[in-house]
Design an enzyme around this catalytic site. Structure first.
Site, short mmCIF file in Angstrom:
data_model
loop_
_atom_site.label_atom_id
_atom_site.label_comp_id
_atom_site.label_asym_id
_atom_site.label_seq_id
_atom_site.Cartn_x
_atom_site.Cartn_y
_atom_site.Cartn_z
N GLU A 49 0.87 -1.17 0.00
CA GLU A 49 -0.10 0.04 -0.10
C GLU A 49 0.80 1.11 -0.23
O GLU A 49 1.88 1.50 0.89
CB GLU A 49 -0.86 0.10 1.39
CG GLU A 49 -2.21 -0.47 1.17
CD GLU A 49 -3.23 -0.20 2.36
OE1 GLU A 49 -2.97 0.56 2.89
OE2 GLU A 49 -3.86 -1.32 2.75
N ASP A 60 -6.12 9.75 9.00
CA ASP A 60 -4.97 9.17 9.54
C ASP A 60 -4.56 10.01 10.76
O ASP A 60 -4.64 10.98 11.15
CB ASP A 60 -3.82 9.58 8.45
CG ASP A 60 -3.81 9.09 7.25
OD1 ASP A 60 -4.05 7.71 7.07
OD2 ASP A 60 -4.24 9.52 6.11
N TYR A 175 -11.17 -4.05 3.01
CA TYR A 175 -10.23 -3.26 3.89
C TYR A 175 -11.27 -3.35 5.34
O TYR A 175 -11.94 -2.19 5.23
CB TYR A 175 -9.68 -2.25 3.62
CG TYR A 175 -8.54 -1.50 4.37
CD1 TYR A 175 -8.71 -1.62 5.92
CD2 TYR A 175 -7.03 -1.29 3.93
CE1 TYR A 175 -7.69 -1.16 6.60
CE2 TYR A 175 -6.46 -0.75 4.53
CZ TYR A 175 -6.53 -0.90 5.86
OH TYR A 175 -5.51 -0.10 6.72
#
Length: 263
Positions: A49, A60, A175
């Site tokens: 990734e 994030d 995911y």
């Protein structure tokens, strides 16, 4: 069949779980980042990734935000990220690369141009965290038509009503975000993750890979044991941010990969 599809077929035939590693492209600088990416397959990484640095990341935590800042300050751009992938492809034609980031830089380039450039650079899949399924016509559908997998995130708050919408145009793998929150914010627990993975797998034939909150070989093994594999990002990025050598980073990644592959 994309490289991602081929990799999962190969792992399934070997009875192995997937180990996916995330690094921020251009962190701490282009040359070091390229050397780290080149070292990942030898360290046991099945899928890479590659983070696309962006000024305003919303999913994030601090570790990856700082990595993005370092990369941007070192001159990393969307083009240089694609250049990095193309350079990697000169030596490795099989390891899948998933570009992970936000829509703004892609929109700025133009979707058609971006997809053409990404395909030419050897990118296999996209994770664009700020484009929900309601916006599939924007990028997801064109990406699939261009031969790129579009990988969607499912989370602990993705209930049974929402899940079919999330899965509708997803390809490559799902995911699963193991924690409610940002990257690096909490530790994933296999006891919590297992039932959620089973719920998703009951609704799709795609592999389910778990990320967020995995930072040790033991955690990688535990989480991979209840899924089709795991992703580690912040823990690796932290090593890079601490100024560790390419060799030291690769050795740390190898320990995580070994954990996942033991599952």
């Amino acid at each position: 069949m994309t490289r991602i599809d081929a990799k999962f077929a190969e792992l399934k035939a070997e009875g192995k779980k997937a180990f996916v590693s995330y690094i921020m492209a251009g962190d701490p600088d282009y040359d070091t980042s390229l050397e780290i990416v080149k070292a990942l397959p030898k360290a046991g990484v099945d899928i890479i990734e590659l983070g696309l640095p962006f000024t305003d990341p919303m999913a994030d935590g601090e570790t990856i935000q700082l990595a993005g800042q370092r990369a941007l300050e070192a001159g990393q751009t969307l083009q240089r990220t694609l250049d990095l992938a193309a350079e990697f492809r000169k030596e490795d034609s099989t390891t899948p690369i998933v570009l992970m980031g936000y829509y703004n830089p892609i929109y700025n380039r133009g979707v058609d141009q971006f997809l053409q450039d990404a395909k030419a650079a050897g990118i296999d899949g996209l994770i664009v965290v700020d484009l929900p399924p309601e916006e599939d016509d924007e990028l997801c559908i064109p990406a699939q038509a261009a031969g790129l997998n579009f990988i969607r995130l499912a989370t602990p708050t993705t209930d049974d009503k929402r899940l079919p919408t999330v899965l509708q145009n997803t390809s490559g793998f799902v995911y699963y975000v193991s924690v409610t929150g940002i990257t690096g914010s909490a530790e994933a627990q296999a006891g919590n993750v297992g039932p959620e993975v089973a719920r998703i797998k009951a609704a799709t034939d795609l592999p389910v890979i778990v990320g967020f909150g995995i930072n040790t070989p033991e955690a990688a093994e535990n989480i991979a044991s209840v899924a089709d594999g795991c992703v580690v990002g912040s823990a690796i990025v932290k090593e890079i941010g601490a100024g560790k050598s390419v060799e030291d980073v690769a050795n740390f990644v190898a320990s995580l990969a070994d954990g996942a592959h033991r599952a």
